[in-house]
Design a protein around this motif. Structure first.
Motif, PDB file in Angstrom:
ATOM      1  N   LEU A  98       0.827  -1.205   0.000  1.00 29.08           N
ATOM      2  CA  LEU A  98       0.000   0.000   0.000  1.00 29.08           C
ATOM      3  C   LEU A  98       0.862   1.256   0.000  1.00 29.08           C
ATOM      4  O   LEU A  98       0.594   2.206  -0.739  1.00 29.08           O
ATOM      5  N   VAL A  99       1.915   1.256   0.795  1.00 27.63           N
ATOM      6  CA  VAL A  99       2.817   2.410   0.834  1.00 27.63           C
ATOM      7  C   VAL A  99       3.489   2.601  -0.520  1.00 27.63           C
ATOM      8  O   VAL A  99       3.615   3.727  -1.014  1.00 27.63           O
ATOM      9  N   GLY A 100       3.901   1.506  -1.161  1.00 27.91           N
ATOM     10  CA  GLY A 100       4.519   1.609  -2.481  1.00 27.91           C
ATOM     11  C   GLY A 100       3.550   2.157  -3.518  1.00 27.91           C
ATOM     12  O   GLY A 100       3.922   2.978  -4.358  1.00 27.91           O
ATOM     13  N   SER A 101       2.300   1.714  -3.463  1.00 32.26           N
ATOM     14  CA  SER A 101       1.296   2.213  -4.407  1.00 32.26           C
ATOM     15  C   SER A 101       1.016   3.694  -4.179  1.00 32.26           C
ATOM     16  O   SER A 101       0.928   4.473  -5.135  1.00 32.26           O
ATOM     17  N   VAL A 102       0.873   4.088  -2.940  1.00 29.91           N
ATOM     18  CA  VAL A 102       0.626   5.497  -2.625  1.00 29.91           C
ATOM     19  C   VAL A 102       1.811   6.350  -3.069  1.00 29.91           C
ATOM     20  O   VAL A 102       1.635   7.445  -3.622  1.00 29.91           O
ATOM     21  N   ARG A 103       3.011   5.849  -2.875  1.00 27.76           N
ATOM     22  CA  ARG A 103       4.207   6.577  -3.286  1.00 27.76           C
ATOM     23  C   ARG A 103       4.218   6.785  -4.796  1.00 27.76           C
ATOM     24  O   ARG A 103       4.516   7.877  -5.281  1.00 27.76           O
ATOM     25  N   ARG A 104       3.899   5.729  -5.563  1.00 25.08           N
ATOM     26  CA  ARG A 104       3.866   5.860  -7.014  1.00 25.08           C
ATOM     27  C   ARG A 104       2.811   6.860  -7.463  1.00 25.08           C
ATOM     28  O   ARG A 104       3.038   7.647  -8.382  1.00 25.08           O
ATOM     29  N   VAL A 105       1.648   6.841  -6.824  1.00 27.72           N
ATOM     30  CA  VAL A 105       0.578   7.783  -7.180  1.00 27.72           C
ATOM     31  C   VAL A 105       1.008   9.216  -6.883  1.00 27.72           C
ATOM     32  O   VAL A 105       0.795  10.124  -7.693  1.00 27.72           O
ATOM     33  N   ILE A 106       1.613   9.430  -5.734  1.00 29.92           N
ATOM     34  CA  ILE A 106       2.060  10.780  -5.364  1.00 29.92           C
ATOM     35  C   ILE A 106       3.147  11.264  -6.309  1.00 29.92           C
ATOM     36  O   ILE A 106       3.125  12.418  -6.758  1.00 29.92           O
ATOM     37  N   LEU A 107       4.101  10.395  -6.663  1.00 21.82           N
ATOM     38  CA  LEU A 107       5.156  10.803  -7.589  1.00 21.82           C
ATOM     39  C   LEU A 107       4.594  11.102  -8.978  1.00 21.82           C
ATOM     40  O   LEU A 107       5.035  12.056  -9.639  1.00 21.82           O
ATOM     41  N   ALA A 108       3.632  10.314  -9.433  1.00 21.88           N
ATOM     42  CA  ALA A 108       3.019  10.571 -10.742  1.00 21.88           C
ATOM     43  C   ALA A 108       2.266  11.901 -10.730  1.00 21.88           C
ATOM     44  O   ALA A 108       2.343  12.673 -11.691  1.00 21.88           O
ATOM     45  N   ALA A 109       1.541  12.169  -9.644  1.00 19.82           N
ATOM     46  CA  ALA A 109       0.807  13.439  -9.545  1.00 19.82           C
ATOM     47  C   ALA A 109       1.780  14.609  -9.484  1.00 19.82           C
ATOM     48  O   ALA A 109       1.564  15.642 -10.137  1.00 19.82           O
ATOM     49  N   ALA A 110       2.865  14.473  -8.740  1.00 14.17           N
ATOM     50  CA  ALA A 110       3.862  15.543  -8.655  1.00 14.17           C
ATOM     51  C   ALA A 110       4.519  15.770 -10.014  1.00 14.17           C
ATOM     52  O   ALA A 110       4.783  16.915 -10.402  1.00 14.17           O
ATOM     53  N   HIS A 111       4.747  14.699 -10.752  1.00 11.97           N
ATOM     54  CA  HIS A 111       5.343  14.829 -12.074  1.00 11.97           C
ATOM     55  C   HIS A 111       4.403  15.568 -13.025  1.00 11.97           C
ATOM     56  O   HIS A 111       4.822  16.443 -13.779  1.00 11.97           O
ATOM     57  N   ARG A 112       3.124  15.225 -12.970  1.00 11.88           N
ATOM     58  CA  ARG A 112       2.143  15.914 -13.824  1.00 11.88           C
ATOM     59  C   ARG A 112       2.037  17.397 -13.469  1.00 11.88           C
ATOM     60  O   ARG A 112       1.970  18.254 -14.342  1.00 11.88           O
ATOM     61  N   VAL A 113       2.008  17.683 -12.179  1.00  8.07           N
ATOM     62  CA  VAL A 113       1.900  19.081 -11.751  1.00  8.07           C
ATOM     63  C   VAL A 113       3.143  19.859 -12.162  1.00  8.07           C
ATOM     64  O   VAL A 113       3.046  20.990 -12.658  1.00  8.07           O
ATOM     65  N   SER A 114       4.319  19.277 -11.993  1.00  8.66           N
ATOM     66  CA  SER A 114       5.553  19.981 -12.365  1.00  8.66           C
ATOM     67  C   SER A 114       5.630  20.183 -13.870  1.00  8.66           C
ATOM     68  O   SER A 114       6.122  21.214 -14.328  1.00  8.66           O
ATOM     69  N   ARG A 115       5.138  19.234 -14.664  1.00  9.44           N
ATOM     70  CA  ARG A 115       5.120  19.415 -16.116  1.00  9.44           C
ATOM     71  C   ARG A 115       4.122  20.488 -16.522  1.00  9.44           C
ATOM     72  O   ARG A 115       4.351  21.217 -17.487  1.00  9.44           O
ATOM     73  N   ALA A 116       3.003  20.575 -15.801  1.00 11.55           N
ATOM     74  CA  ALA A 116       1.997  21.578 -16.141  1.00 11.55           C
ATOM     75  C   ALA A 116       2.455  22.981 -15.747  1.00 11.55           C
ATOM     76  O   ALA A 116       2.159  23.957 -16.446  1.00 11.55           O
ATOM     77  N   LEU A 117       3.170  23.096 -14.659  1.00 14.13           N
ATOM     78  CA  LEU A 117       3.578  24.407 -14.167  1.00 14.13           C
ATOM     79  C   LEU A 117       4.863  24.920 -14.816  1.00 14.13           C
ATOM     80  O   LEU A 117       5.025  26.121 -14.996  1.00 14.13           O
ATOM     81  N   ALA A 118       5.785  24.036 -15.142  1.00 17.41           N
ATOM     82  CA  ALA A 118       7.072  24.456 -15.692  1.00 17.41           C
ATOM     83  C   ALA A 118       6.947  24.655 -17.191  1.00 17.41           C
ATOM     84  O   ALA A 118       6.429  23.791 -17.899  1.00 17.41           O
ATOM     85  N   PRO A 119       7.416  25.789 -17.668  1.00 18.34           N
ATOM     86  CA  PRO A 119       7.386  25.977 -19.125  1.00 18.34           C
ATOM     87  C   PRO A 119       8.420  25.069 -19.762  1.00 18.34           C
ATOM     88  O   PRO A 119       9.529  24.909 -19.273  1.00 18.34           O
ATOM     89  N   SER A 120       8.025  24.457 -20.859  1.00 18.81           N
ATOM     90  CA  SER A 120       8.947  23.548 -21.529  1.00 18.81           C
ATOM     91  C   SER A 120       9.188  24.033 -22.945  1.00 18.81           C
ATOM     92  O   SER A 120       8.369  24.723 -23.546  1.00 18.81           O
ATOM     93  N   ALA A 121      10.329  23.666 -23.482  1.00 18.27           N
ATOM     94  CA  ALA A 121      10.671  24.031 -24.850  1.00 18.27           C
ATOM     95  C   ALA A 121       9.824  23.198 -25.805  1.00 18.27           C
ATOM     96  O   ALA A 121       9.451  22.067 -25.486  1.00 18.27           O
ATOM     97  N   PRO A 122       9.504  23.729 -26.972  1.00 18.93           N
ATOM     98  CA  PRO A 122       8.730  22.933 -27.923  1.00 18.93           C
ATOM     99  C   PRO A 122       9.532  21.714 -28.363  1.00 18.93           C
ATOM    100  O   PRO A 122      10.753  21.778 -28.513  1.00 18.93           O
ATOM    101  N   ARG A 123       8.846  20.627 -28.559  1.00 20.62           N
ATOM    102  CA  ARG A 123       9.535  19.387 -28.906  1.00 20.62           C
ATOM    103  C   ARG A 123      10.084  19.427 -30.330  1.00 20.62           C
ATOM    104  O   ARG A 123      11.161  18.934 -30.600  1.00 20.62           O
ATOM    105  N   HIS A 124       9.329  19.983 -31.268  1.00 19.99           N
ATOM    106  CA  HIS A 124       9.759  20.057 -32.659  1.00 19.99           C
ATOM    107  C   HIS A 124       9.821  21.526 -33.063  1.00 19.99           C
ATOM    108  O   HIS A 124       8.805  22.120 -33.406  1.00 19.99           O
ATOM    109  N   PRO A 125      10.994  22.091 -33.004  1.00 18.23           N
ATOM    110  CA  PRO A 125      11.076  23.511 -33.372  1.00 18.23           C
ATOM    111  C   PRO A 125      10.772  23.682 -34.859  1.00 18.23           C
ATOM    112  O   PRO A 125      11.007  22.804 -35.679  1.00 18.23           O
ATOM    113  N   ASP A 126      10.244  24.844 -35.182  1.00 24.80           N
ATOM    114  CA  ASP A 126       9.922  25.146 -36.578  1.00 24.80           C
ATOM    115  C   ASP A 126      11.222  25.418 -37.326  1.00 24.80           C
ATOM    116  O   ASP A 126      11.936  26.390 -37.040  1.00 24.80           O
TER     117      ASP A 126
END
Length: 163
Positions: A98-126
């Motif tokens: 249960l602790v391992g599952s909760v940890r994975r969920v929290i890390l996935a949510a933190a990763h999504r939030v950090s990707r949404a908040l941090a500006p990223s460079a375009p993947r395919h520049p023009d």
């Protein structure tokens, strides 16, 4: 390499969690059995009913003597201690999962939030395109395994028909 170190450290921590209390119990005298034990109330009744304790003239008032034979002690260990240890191990493994599952969920949510908040460079520049003819790959016929090796095997030959 990092994963191997993390497993080694978690194994060491688990060993310490199991071994340290056992060593402390032996050093403090909690794991030793004395001939006369001070018990009262429900525990005394249970010890008397399981025939592990009995009154003895050598013991002072308010204590009971340990009087279990090897067979009686093994019966109590098999009937009471082993199922309790197995139940605790099942609870610990379930809690670890249960602790391992909760940890994975929290890390996935933190990763999504950090990707949404941090500006990223375009993947395919023009890239600027040069004027000129467009080159396309030629269509190549797809060759399958069946077209390269035709099916030539017949039914199996019976063993009795061969001379």
């Amino acid at each position: 390499m990092i994963e191997r170190r993390a497993r080694w450290r978690s194994g060491l921590a688990l060993t310490a969690v199991v071994v340290v209390p056992v060593v402390l119990a032996f050093l403090s005298g909690l794991a030793t059995v004395h001939t006369c034990l001070p018990v009262s109330g429900t525990w005394a009744q249970m010890g008397l009913r399981l025939a592990l304790l009995h009154p003895d003239a050598a013991c002072p008032q308010g204590t009971l003597a340990v009087g279990a034979t090897t067979g009686q002690a093994m019966t109590v260990v098999v009937a009471v201690a082993v199922p309790a240890v197995l139940a605790h191990l099942a609870l610990i493994s379930g809690a670890a999962g249960l602790v391992g599952s909760v940890r994975r969920v929290i890390l996935a949510a933190a990763h999504r939030v950090s990707r949404a908040l941090a500006p990223s460079a375009p993947r395919h520049p023009d890239l600027p395109t040069a004027p000129g003819p467009v080159v396309r790959p030629a269509a190549v016929p797809v060759r399958t395994v069946a077209s390269r090796r035709p099916h030539r095997r017949g039914p199996p030959v019976l063993a009795g028909t061969l001379g």
